[in-house]
Motif scaffolding. Structure first.
Motif, PDB file in Angstrom:
ATOM      1  N   ASN A   1      -4.174  -7.267  -1.189  1.00 21.20           N
ATOM      2  CA  ASN A   1      -4.229  -5.933  -0.572  1.00 21.20           C
ATOM      3  C   ASN A   1      -5.410  -5.179  -1.157  1.00 21.20           C
ATOM      4  OD1 ASN A   1      -1.800  -6.329   0.875  1.00 21.20           O
ATOM      5  ND2 ASN A   1      -0.624  -5.879  -0.980  1.00 21.20           N
ATOM      6  N   LEU A   2      -6.322  -4.818  -0.274  1.00 17.75           N
ATOM      7  CA  LEU A   2      -7.545  -4.143  -0.706  1.00 17.75           C
ATOM      8  C   LEU A   2      -7.591  -2.765  -0.086  1.00 17.75           C
ATOM      9  CD1 LEU A   2     -10.077  -7.009  -0.046  1.00 17.75           C
ATOM     10  CD2 LEU A   2      -9.785  -5.856  -2.224  1.00 17.75           C
ATOM     11  N   PHE A   3      -7.157  -1.774  -0.821  1.00 15.20           N
ATOM     12  CA  PHE A   3      -7.119  -0.410  -0.280  1.00 15.20           C
ATOM     13  C   PHE A   3      -8.213   0.418  -0.939  1.00 15.20           C
ATOM     14  CE2 PHE A   3      -3.451   0.098   2.593  1.00 15.20           C
ATOM     15  CZ  PHE A   3      -3.047  -1.225   2.592  1.00 15.20           C
ATOM     16  N   PHE A   4      -9.286   0.623  -0.180  1.00 11.05           N
ATOM     17  CA  PHE A   4     -10.408   1.415  -0.679  1.00 11.05           C
ATOM     18  C   PHE A   4     -10.209   2.898  -0.364  1.00 11.05           C
ATOM     19  CE2 PHE A   4     -12.027  -2.843  -0.022  1.00 11.05           C
ATOM     20  CZ  PHE A   4     -12.811  -3.066  -1.133  1.00 11.05           C
ATOM     21  N   GLU A   5      -9.089   3.206   0.305  1.00 14.03           N
ATOM     22  CA  GLU A   5      -8.772   4.587   0.689  1.00 14.03           C
ATOM     23  C   GLU A   5      -7.316   4.827   0.319  1.00 14.03           C
ATOM     24  OE1 GLU A   5      -8.639   5.602   4.819  1.00 14.03           O
ATOM     25  OE2 GLU A   5     -10.479   6.741   4.718  1.00 14.03           O
ATOM     26  N   ALA A   6      -6.953   6.097   0.118  1.00 14.13           N
ATOM     27  CA  ALA A   6      -5.594   6.434  -0.287  1.00 14.13           C
ATOM     28  C   ALA A   6      -4.564   5.953   0.731  1.00 14.13           C
ATOM     29  CB  ALA A   6      -5.473   7.945  -0.452  1.00 14.13           C
ATOM     30  N   SER A   7      -3.392   5.577   0.249  1.00 17.36           N
ATOM     31  CA  SER A   7      -2.309   5.147   1.132  1.00 17.36           C
ATOM     32  C   SER A   7      -0.996   5.170   0.366  1.00 17.36           C
ATOM     33  CB  SER A   7      -2.574   3.721   1.615  1.00 17.36           C
ATOM     34  OG  SER A   7      -1.477   3.255   2.366  1.00 17.36           O
ATOM     35  N   THR A   8       0.058   5.605   1.027  1.00 18.72           N
ATOM     36  CA  THR A   8       1.389   5.528   0.425  1.00 18.72           C
ATOM     37  C   THR A   8       2.206   4.529   1.226  1.00 18.72           C
ATOM     38  OG1 THR A   8       1.243   7.837  -0.226  1.00 18.72           O
ATOM     39  CG2 THR A   8       3.438   6.855  -0.242  1.00 18.72           C
TER      40      THR A   8
ATOM     41  N   PHE B   1      -6.430 -11.168   3.591  1.00 15.11           N
ATOM     42  CA  PHE B   1      -6.797  -9.852   3.050  1.00 15.11           C
ATOM     43  C   PHE B   1      -6.211  -8.776   3.943  1.00 15.11           C
ATOM     44  CE2 PHE B   1     -10.707 -12.272   1.670  1.00 15.11           C
ATOM     45  CZ  PHE B   1     -10.467 -12.189   0.314  1.00 15.11           C
ATOM     46  N   VAL B   2      -5.603  -7.780   3.339  1.00 17.76           N
ATOM     47  CA  VAL B   2      -5.185  -6.590   4.076  1.00 17.76           C
ATOM     48  C   VAL B   2      -6.122  -5.483   3.620  1.00 17.76           C
ATOM     49  CG1 VAL B   2      -3.307  -4.950   4.460  1.00 17.76           C
ATOM     50  CG2 VAL B   2      -2.796  -7.393   4.171  1.00 17.76           C
ATOM     51  N   VAL B   3      -6.910  -4.949   4.549  1.00 21.64           N
ATOM     52  CA  VAL B   3      -8.020  -4.077   4.154  1.00 21.64           C
ATOM     53  C   VAL B   3      -7.896  -2.674   4.734  1.00 21.64           C
ATOM     54  CG1 VAL B   3     -10.544  -3.831   4.155  1.00 21.64           C
ATOM     55  CG2 VAL B   3      -9.518  -6.111   4.265  1.00 21.64           C
ATOM     56  N   ARG B   4      -7.997  -1.687   3.881  1.00 23.49           N
ATOM     57  CA  ARG B   4      -8.156  -0.299   4.342  1.00 23.49           C
ATOM     58  C   ARG B   4      -9.460   0.231   3.760  1.00 23.49           C
ATOM     59  NH1 ARG B   4      -4.029   4.725   4.397  1.00 23.49           N
ATOM     60  NH2 ARG B   4      -3.420   3.543   6.235  1.00 23.49           N
ATOM     61  N   HIS B   5     -10.231   0.889   4.618  1.00 21.81           N
ATOM     62  CA  HIS B   5     -11.554   1.351   4.173  1.00 21.81           C
ATOM     63  C   HIS B   5     -11.948   2.589   4.973  1.00 21.81           C
ATOM     64  CE1 HIS B   5     -15.757   1.091   2.909  1.00 21.81           C
ATOM     65  NE2 HIS B   5     -15.411   0.127   2.067  1.00 21.81           N
ATOM     66  N   ALA B   6     -12.721   3.465   4.361  1.00 23.78           N
ATOM     67  CA  ALA B   6     -13.143   4.710   5.034  1.00 23.78           C
ATOM     68  C   ALA B   6     -14.187   4.464   6.120  1.00 23.78           C
ATOM     69  CB  ALA B   6     -13.694   5.692   4.001  1.00 23.78           C
ATOM     70  N   GLU B   7     -14.838   3.290   6.095  1.00 25.41           N
ATOM     71  CA  GLU B   7     -15.883   2.987   7.087  1.00 25.41           C
ATOM     72  C   GLU B   7     -15.286   2.300   8.309  1.00 25.41           C
ATOM     73  OE1 GLU B   7     -19.294   3.438   7.025  1.00 25.41           O
ATOM     74  OE2 GLU B   7     -18.993   4.606   5.187  1.00 25.41           O
TER      75      GLU B   7
END
Ligand code: NCD
Length: 329
Positions: free
Chosen positions: A65-72, A120-126
């Motif tokens: 899990n790759l979270f480059f942005e906030a998440s709950t 990969f589970v990805v969250r990103h601001a871009e």
């Protein structure tokens, strides 16, 4: 303004047999892809007791899990879903990772792959970050988009569709759905509009101030309303959204108080919708801004059901994708 050329290429997320190998966007998918995911999710939850059925379908697989942005909610329910499927789970703490020391995204991907990651589970601001991953990972590695910029949040929209189907039945062709708030900057709204269209929803209304509505709503299969009263009239589903302040280039709103007075979902306004309308929100909710506490905690709110159902829907997506290429555990 709302289009993302190059981010809708179906070939990137589908294999030769037309099955999902990544989930980057709902754009370009067919209704059967959506129905398969929602139907499979039924097997992972008892919707009466809300109990999750653990099944070790991904035993031996490693998910990062790759979270480059906030998440709950999204990060946690992905993790619960991954563990409920028996996978080994790694949460990369981006704040303390080498990304902060200047390592490029590509080098991060190659290193994580070298550690034998399968997904990969990805969250990103871009916008486009998950597509970037999917283009560069090894052929056996899967990528799930957990939210990229303003572009897409496919698993959120799928769990929203699952929630609507649970409360309103599988026939969306009789349903009127109002999405209220900052539609323009919302990846959730974009993906919701796509899923609702794929399920042939009778009417999709986008409700909010003109500055927060897309210019090409009709091309997206939706209608815009700047007047909250007409927007809510006789709808079956009310979806409220947070102001995406972090994605606005300039102040587009007068004040939170004024927004609540003009567009906030109050008990009074909810009476305009059908008496059995449900109220949804992807979270995080801002009480007293887009929604009154009495509505968020009221009898028509299904906001916490969305969270629980999200576990089953994410299990379904991951189990389906991992089994796509015969890479059974
Ligand atoms: C949303 C997101 O991150 O896009 N939240 C979520 O995933 N549950 C919505 C938001 O941040 O407003």
């Amino acid at each position: 303004m709302f289009g993302y050329p190059g981010l809708s290429s179906p070939s990137l997320q589908l294999n030769e047999a037309g099955k999902l190998k990544h989930l980057l966007t709902l754009e370009g998918l067919k209704p059967h892809h959506i129905r398969d995911i929602l139907d499979r999710a039924d097997g992972f939850i008892n919707t009466d007791t809300r109990q999750i059925h653990k099944q070790p379908l991904l035993k031996g697989k490693t998910i990062v899990n790759l979270f480059f942005e906030a998440s709950t909610r999204t990060r946690t329910t992905f993790e619960i879903a991954e563990k409920s499927l028996g996978a080994d789970v790694i949460n990369l703490n981006v704040a303390t990772s080498a990304t902060k020391k200047g390592e490029s995204l590509l080098d991060t991907i190659y290193n994580l792959e070298a550690m034998q990651a399968d997904m990969f589970v990805v969250r990103h601001a871009e916008s486009g970050a998950a597509h970037f991953f999917a283009r560069h990972v090894a052929p056996h590695v899967h990528v799930l988009n957990a939210g990229d910029g303003r572009h897409a949040h496919p698993t959120q929209a799928l769990l929203d569709a699952y929630t609507i189907r649970h409360f309103k039945g599988a026939d969306f062709s009789q349903l009127r759905v109002a999405i209220v708030g900052d539609i323009l900057h919302s990846r959730v709204a974009r993906s919701q509009i796509q899923v609702l269209n794929l399920l042939e929803t009778e009417e999709i209304r986008l409700v909010g101030p003109k500055t927060l509505l897309p210019h090409d709503a009709s091309a997206m299969g939706a209608h815009c309303f700047t007047d909250i009263e007409s927007g809510l009239k006789d709808v079956d589903v009310v979806i409220t959204l947070r102001m995406q302040n972090e994605r606005m280039s300039s102040a587009r709103l007068p004040s939170e108080q004024e927004y609540f007075e003009t567009y906030g979902i109050t008990e009074e306004r909810l009476k305009l919708a059908m008496p059995d309308a449900i109220v949804m929100h992807p979270g995080p909710i801002n009480r007293g801004v887009e929604i009154a506490s009495t509505v968020a905690d009221g009898p028509q709110s299904v906001i916490l059901d969305q969270v629980t159902f999200g576990i089953a829907v994410r299990m379904s997506v991951m189990a389906g994708i991992m089994q796509t290429q015969g890479d059974q555990p």
